[in-house]
Enzyme design. Structure first.
Site, PDB file in Angstrom:
ATOM      1  N   CYS A  47      -3.831  -0.304   2.379  1.00 16.32           N
ATOM      2  CA  CYS A  47      -3.525   0.541   1.230  1.00 16.32           C
ATOM      3  C   CYS A  47      -2.032   0.883   1.283  1.00 16.32           C
ATOM      4  O   CYS A  47      -1.555   1.392   2.301  1.00 16.32           O
ATOM      5  CB  CYS A  47      -4.361   1.820   1.266  1.00 16.32           C
ATOM      6  N   ASP A  54      -8.005  -1.636   4.001  1.00 12.26           N
ATOM      7  CA  ASP A  54      -8.968  -1.828   2.914  1.00 12.26           C
ATOM      8  C   ASP A  54      -9.799  -3.042   3.279  1.00 12.26           C
ATOM      9  O   ASP A  54      -9.248  -4.093   3.622  1.00 12.26           O
ATOM     10  CB  ASP A  54      -8.247  -2.085   1.583  1.00 12.26           C
TER      11      ASP A  54
END
Length: 132
Positions: A47, A54
């Site tokens: 992220c 992520d």
């Protein structure tokens, strides 16, 4: 006295671009339309806001023309995103662009299904269709 040729041999090679890591092979049935679906359940990127990882599953479906992508090179290519901050939408579109450039398919679709964060799940769908 140092040998200049020897010094040149030890200089680092130019770094390979991310897309150049994708290898292809000839489509064994180029006269037929058929779908290849590849599921990559361990995709990871970062992220860009929080720096947190992520996690997601990428599903790549395509109708090849003359070339197909080789799976080990795809795996190594996708691993290059592990330490790079990118929003879901950006990373999914960049992967599509690189795969289309490498294989020049008749069509391709990528579904990126990211695991929930903060109670919100995000899926990104991107498609390419070769102009007629």
């Amino acid at each position: 006295m140092a040998n200049p040729r020897r010094q040149n041999r030890t200089s680092p090679a130019p770094q390979q671009s991310r897309a150049d890591q994708l290898e292809t092979f000839e489509n064994p049935h180029p006269k037929r339309d058929y779908v290849i679906e590849t599921v990559c359940p361990e995709f990871t990127s970062l992220c860009p806001k929080t720096g947190q990882p992520d996690f997601g599953t990428l599903t790549i479906s395509y109708v090849p023309d003359k070339l197909c992508f080789e799976l080990k090179s795809l795996k190594l290519y996708l691993q290059t995103y592990r330490n790079e901050g990118a929003f879901y939408e950006d990373v999914t579109n960049r992967i599509l662009d690189d795969l289309v450039a490498a294989t020049k398919p008749r069509s391709m679709k990528i579904t990126a299904a990211f695991t929930p964060r903060g109670g919100i799940r995000t899926n990104v769908y991107v498609e390419y269709a070769r102009p007629h």
